[in-house]
Design a protein around this motif. Structure first.
Motif, PDB file in Angstrom:
ATOM      1  N   SER A  53      11.596   4.593 -27.967  1.00  0.00           N
ATOM      2  CA  SER A  53      11.124   3.185 -27.961  1.00  0.00           C
ATOM      3  C   SER A  53      11.250   2.646 -29.316  1.00  0.00           C
ATOM      4  O   SER A  53      11.517   1.316 -29.364  1.00  0.00           O
ATOM      5  CB  SER A  53       9.542   3.190 -27.402  1.00  0.00           C
ATOM      6  OG  SER A  53       8.955   4.024 -28.551  1.00  0.00           O
ATOM      7  N   ALA A  54      11.265   3.369 -30.518  1.00  0.00           N
ATOM      8  CA  ALA A  54      11.794   2.725 -31.698  1.00  0.00           C
ATOM      9  C   ALA A  54      13.286   2.456 -31.830  1.00  0.00           C
ATOM     10  O   ALA A  54      13.691   1.700 -32.804  1.00  0.00           O
ATOM     11  CB  ALA A  54      11.584   3.837 -32.748  1.00  0.00           C
ATOM     12  N   GLY A  55      13.993   2.675 -30.565  1.00  0.00           N
ATOM     13  CA  GLY A  55      15.679   2.613 -30.720  1.00  0.00           C
ATOM     14  C   GLY A  55      16.327   3.666 -31.464  1.00  0.00           C
ATOM     15  O   GLY A  55      17.620   3.613 -31.848  1.00  0.00           O
ATOM     16  N   ASP A  56      15.619   4.628 -31.840  1.00  0.00           N
ATOM     17  CA  ASP A  56      16.373   5.668 -32.208  1.00  0.00           C
ATOM     18  C   ASP A  56      16.961   6.765 -31.372  1.00  0.00           C
ATOM     19  O   ASP A  56      16.324   7.061 -30.531  1.00  0.00           O
ATOM     20  CB  ASP A  56      15.456   6.560 -33.316  1.00  0.00           C
ATOM     21  CG  ASP A  56      15.106   5.989 -34.564  1.00  0.00           C
ATOM     22  OD1 ASP A  56      15.815   5.112 -35.077  1.00  0.00           O
ATOM     23  OD2 ASP A  56      13.936   6.046 -35.205  1.00  0.00           O
ATOM     24  N   GLY A  57      18.151   7.183 -31.665  1.00  0.00           N
ATOM     25  CA  GLY A  57      18.834   8.383 -30.745  1.00  0.00           C
ATOM     26  C   GLY A  57      18.119   9.568 -30.925  1.00  0.00           C
ATOM     27  O   GLY A  57      17.692   9.823 -31.824  1.00  0.00           O
ATOM     28  N   ALA A  58      18.033  10.326 -29.744  1.00  0.00           N
ATOM     29  CA  ALA A  58      17.547  11.838 -30.121  1.00  0.00           C
ATOM     30  C   ALA A  58      18.469  12.701 -29.181  1.00  0.00           C
ATOM     31  O   ALA A  58      19.181  12.456 -28.108  1.00  0.00           O
ATOM     32  CB  ALA A  58      16.109  11.487 -29.255  1.00  0.00           C
ATOM     33  N   SER A  59      18.291  13.953 -29.844  1.00  0.00           N
ATOM     34  CA  SER A  59      19.280  15.005 -28.985  1.00  0.00           C
ATOM     35  C   SER A  59      18.412  16.129 -28.928  1.00  0.00           C
ATOM     36  O   SER A  59      17.358  16.515 -29.959  1.00  0.00           O
ATOM     37  CB  SER A  59      20.382  15.206 -29.485  1.00  0.00           C
ATOM     38  OG  SER A  59      20.434  15.626 -30.841  1.00  0.00           O
ATOM     39  N   ALA A  60      18.555  17.250 -28.041  1.00  0.00           N
ATOM     40  CA  ALA A  60      17.946  18.445 -28.056  1.00  0.00           C
ATOM     41  C   ALA A  60      18.903  19.440 -27.305  1.00  0.00           C
ATOM     42  O   ALA A  60      19.708  19.000 -26.540  1.00  0.00           O
ATOM     43  CB  ALA A  60      16.516  18.417 -27.217  1.00  0.00           C
ATOM     44  N   GLN A  61      18.516  20.869 -27.667  1.00  0.00           N
ATOM     45  CA  GLN A  61      19.159  21.751 -26.632  1.00  0.00           C
ATOM     46  C   GLN A  61      18.174  22.549 -25.935  1.00  0.00           C
ATOM     47  O   GLN A  61      17.161  22.861 -26.612  1.00  0.00           O
ATOM     48  CB  GLN A  61      20.052  22.803 -27.685  1.00  0.00           C
ATOM     49  CG  GLN A  61      21.337  22.348 -27.939  1.00  0.00           C
ATOM     50  CD  GLN A  61      22.335  23.137 -28.507  1.00  0.00           C
ATOM     51  OE1 GLN A  61      21.894  24.136 -29.187  1.00  0.00           O
ATOM     52  NE2 GLN A  61      23.534  23.097 -28.300  1.00  0.00           N
TER      53      GLN A  61
END
Length: 156
Positions: A53-61
């Motif tokens: 919601s802050a507009g930050d990209g996120a990733s995970a494995q």
């Protein structure tokens, strides 16, 4: 049909049909919330890409256990009734063994609630069979953190 990027690879009708068949199988498992069967169609570790919601990209494995645990929590169990999907998919083949598939979908729950979804998946072919390796969909960064899922790291 939308104008697709020229990747230098043109899939055959059989290759396009094989991607459609893979998604039909995956969607059938999703509709019945057969999450372990869904996991059987993935390559682990599975890459996930989203934003918050802050507009930050996120990733995970995720490993298989994380996928099953999180999807079980997000989708509920099979006792909640069947889910239906109406999807339009646009596959973009990079090679005969790699395809990025863009999907516009409407999900309808057993009680008639609908939700529009737009996402992309990266599928790879191994031993002649498709498997998904990356899931990309906006808006899940906060949801995954709030539900106690594995940490999602910011994309640099």
């Amino acid at each position: 049909m939308p104008l697709l990027p020229d990747t230098g690879y043109t899939p055959s009708a059989a290759e396009l049909a094989s991607v459609d068949a893979w998604f039909a199988t995956y969607d059938a498992h999703s509709a019945k919330r057969e999450i372990e069967r869904m996991a059987d169609l993935a390559v682990f570790p599975l890459n996930l890409v989203s934003d918050d919601s802050a507009g930050d990209g996120a990733s995970a494995q995720w490993d298989r256990e994380q996928f099953i645990g999180t999807m079980t929590h997000v989708m509920g169990d099979s006792g909640d009734g069947e889910i239906t999907f109406e999807s339009v998919r646009t596959p973009v083949f990079l090679t005969a063994a790699m395809v990025v598939v863009f999907t516009d979908s409407v999900m309808t729950t057993a009680n008639g609630e609908t939700q529009q979804l737009r996402y992309a998946d990266v599928l790879i072919k191994r031993g002649g069979e498709w498997a998904f390796q990356t899931m990309i969909q906006g808006g899940w960064g906060d949801n995954l953190r709030q539900r106690g899922a594995p940490p999602v790291s910011s994309v640099a």
